[in-house]
Each structure stands twice: as C-alpha cells, then as structure tokens.
Design an enzyme around this catalytic site. Structure first.
Site: not given
Length: 443
Positions: A126, A171, A299
């Site tokens: 991450h 991501e 989102y």
C-alpha cells in the site's frame, strides 16, 4: 443527502462485511523493532510535501494499540478486516534478511483477529516501498518486481493458512501517476515516461508475486486491488467524449486489459506515444495470472470536461471533504461495464467511504452525511448484484481517522475519531450505525 433504506439482510448470508486501513496510515512506530525507512518516511521530510507538515512517525499508534483496535472491530460486528503489511517492517532493505520482530507484530495481530473470529484480508503493498529499494531505482528498476515476488512468497509461506485473502497491490494507478507522474505522493517524481514505465513494472510485479504465492503453501485467496471509476463526458461535445474515452483507457483499462486480455488498450498506447512502456517478451503472460478475486476501490466518477476552465460536475448529492463528487450510481455503472468487458472473478468492494470535517462535541461525533453516503452506495451495490455482478464483500474506508497521505491529518475518513494528541478513540455515529446495521444481518 437523504438516508436510503437498505439492510444487511438484503445481501447474501456469506457476504463479507468489514473495514479497511493501511500500514503507514495507522501503525506509527516508524523505527521500532528494526523497521527500516520507507519512501513515505522520506517523503514526509520534504518541505511542503505534506500539506499540514505532519508525518507518520506516530499516526494512530496502532503498532502499540492493535489490541484496542481489534476490540473496536469486534464491537462493530464486522467479520473481516482489510489491512496492509509494511514491507520495510518485515524486510528493512526490501531484500536480504527478514526482520523477525516485524513479522512478530503481524503474527500477534493475526492472533488477535482470530480470537474475535475476524477474517484477515491482507494487502502486501500500500505504497510504502522500502527506501533502500528506492535508492536502487525503486519501481523504475525492474529488479524491484522480483524483490516484491520474494517478499510475497515469504508472507504467504508464513501466514497463508491464517489469512483469508492476499492482495498484491493497492491502487497501482496511484503509485504510478501520483508517485511518478505529478509528485503528489512518494517518491515525488514528475516524469510521465517514468510514470508509464513504473505502471508496467507494477503489473509485472503483481504477476510475479502471484506466481510466487501460488508456489507457496496456504489457502489464502489471491488477487489485486484497483481504484476504478466511470468516466463521463461533461457534455455531448466531441472533445468531452474523447476526453472521457481517454480517461477510462488510461486508468481502468490500462490495468484491467493486461490482467484479463494480455495487452494494453490501443487508445492509451497511442496517446502515450513515445512514453509507452518497454515491454519484454512474455510480460503479458506473467501479468495475466488467474485471480481468485478482484478488489475494487470506488469513491467517485471521473467528470471529463475539455473546456477551460473545466465545467464542474453537477454534484446534486454534494461533495466530500476531499472535494470529490458523491455519485453512488457510478458504482453499478462501473461494475456492470467491467462485467461486460472482462471475465471477472468474484469481486470485493475493498474501499468505499468519505472524508468529512469531523469533531467531537459533548463526547460524540455527529456525521449523518457519512451514514447517508454508505447507505446510498450499498443500495447502488445491491442494484449491481441484482443484475448479475458477483460481489462477495464490502470494506468501509476507514476504520480510523488516519494519516491521509499528502493531506496529513487534515482529512478524516474514519468511522472512529482519533484525537492524535491523546490517541483517544471515539466511535462516530456512523460507526454506531454500521454496528447496528451488521447486528441485524442473517447469520
């Protein structure tokens, strides 16, 4: 936003409900027990890099308070918890010797989760690359992909039977575009050619890690987590429609096509031109490993206006504290589009939530907008599932207010408020709503 009626009973009995965090954002203890520095430790020392001048040295002090935080999780009635491992905590240089003290922390965390019957969903990366690997070229150096595969193998070997699911990356779009494209994120590079090449090396590292983990023992399901969105033209003009097509190609298809179609999207390759990545023979065979699951972080939608200045999104439901348009209908639009384009494995919504300027007043945090946000997105998710999208779980971002990357501590995504001076945790009204929502689901 108005509340929307939705209940957990409307979802399958075995649907996984959880919350999510990441290591650098909550752990703190940045040098404890042999942990090496990461690129975010370094980036935080760059003047002006973090908007409030803060860093991750303490964050939520989860490293020392993990038992308290697992108790919070258990009190929320969740049955799954998504978190990441800090690579430099378990392998300070990103290669060579393993740090047993670092692995010991995750061993204790997994034990605490198991005691509460909460499934562990682990993310290997991450965004916090060991600084020693960055000194050797970081993700621009193809060798980093092989070091990542070594790390992935070791984690699966040690913990593969104690973890429900392992994601290689979270991501990678952000790593490539924000880390190497515009310097918003670590390591803080502004170079479009490097950004595109890094995106390819990240995908290669995903494939190599998947191969390595398949060779290791353990029953954990394996996959990757991508941030995704629809791209909508602001008007019906040719320029806006072309911009929307380019945005979807360079973001969603850029990562999905190699994994599922063994190629990059032609539109994006043409647009990248001389910045197109160097691809070695066999790379797409490496990248396109079978997935047990795909994680989708949703989102907002991309609102594409070619006007100058750009035409703003209509945002009838408002925006979040990140100035992101609240657009729940984009979630089923996205998932159904993916279902039509790709042979998808089971999906998880691995992140969904909103930032809000929260404050504790009289011992509580009133955040009805966050409750309405989650309700509207869950209702939208149900619509996608009714139309045949195979979604197996939902992870609310985030369990705790935390270090929000280049925004520092100025943005609060948590359903649990954190007073950073005292480390006092306070359940927001959204946490109480989520607890009660999950308490009513069929077991």
């Amino acid at each position: 936003m108005k509340p929307i009626s939705v209940s957990a009973e409307q979802f399958p009995r075995d649907f996984a409900w959880g919350t999510a965090t990441s290591a650098f954002q909550i752990e703190g203890a940045s040098t404890a027990d042999g942990k090496g520095p990461s690129i975010w430790d370094s980036f935080c020392t760059r003047p002006g890099a973090i908007k409030d001048g803060s860093d991750g040295k303490v964050a939520c002090d989860h490293y020392h308070r993990y038992r308290e935080d697992v108790e919070l999780l258990a009190g929320l009635n969740v049955d799954a918890y998504r978190f990441s491992m800090a690579w430099s905590r378990v392998q300070p240089s990103g290669k060579g010797a393993w740090n047993e003290a670092g692995f010991g922390f995750y061993d204790r965390l997994l034990d605490a989760l198991a005691e509460k019957d909460i499934q562990a969903h682990l993310t290997l990366y991450h965004w916090d690359l060991p600084q020693a690997l960055q000194d050797d070229g970081g993700w621009l150096n193809r060798d980093t992909a092989h070091r990542f595969a070594d790390y992935a193998y070791e984690v699966k070997r040690r913990f593969g039977d104690r973890i429900a699911a392992i994601a290689t990356h979270n991501e990678p779009w952000c790593t490539a575009n924000l880390g190497y494209g515009n310097a918003q994120f670590a390591p803080g590079v502004v170079d479009q050619k490097q950004s595109v090449q890094v995106s390819h090396h990240l995908l290669v590292s995903h494939g190599l890690a998947m191969q390595a983990m398949r060779a290791a023992a353990g029953s954990a399901r394996l996959g990757i987590v991508l941030n995704q969105w629809t791209a909508d033209p602001a008007t019906d003009s040719e320029a806006d429609r072309a911009l929307a097509e380019w945005e979807y190609a360079r973001s969603v298809q850029w990562f999905m096509d190699p994994i599922f179609k063994k190629r990059y999207p032609e539109l994006a390759l043409r647009a990248h031109g001389a910045n197109a990545p160097q691809v070695q023979e066999g790379d797409f065979d490496i990248i396109a490993q079978p997935l047990d699951f795909l994680g989708c972080n949703y989102y907002f939608r991309a609102w594409c206006s070619a006007e100058d200045p750009p035409r703003p999104a209509p945002a009838p439901l408002g925006t979040t504290d990140m100035d992101w348009e609240i657009y729940p209908q984009g979630l089923p639009e996205l998932l159904l589009k993916l279902k039509a384009e790709y042979p998808l494995p089971p999906l998880y919504i691995t992140e969904n939530g909103m930032a809000r300027a929260d404050a504790v007043e009289n011992g509580s945090v009133h955040d009805p907008e966050r409750i309405a946000f989650v309700q509207s997105h869950l209702a939208a998710l149900l619509e996608a599932m009714r139309q045949g999208v195979d979604v197996r779980g939902y992870f609310l971002w985030s369990l705790l207010d935390n270090f929000e990357w280049n925004s520092g501590y100025s943005k609060r995504f948590g359903i649990v408020h954190v007073d950073y001076a005292t480390q006092q945790r306070t359940l927001k009204e959204s946490a109480l709503w989520y607890r009660d929502f999950l308490a009513r689901r069929a077991r």
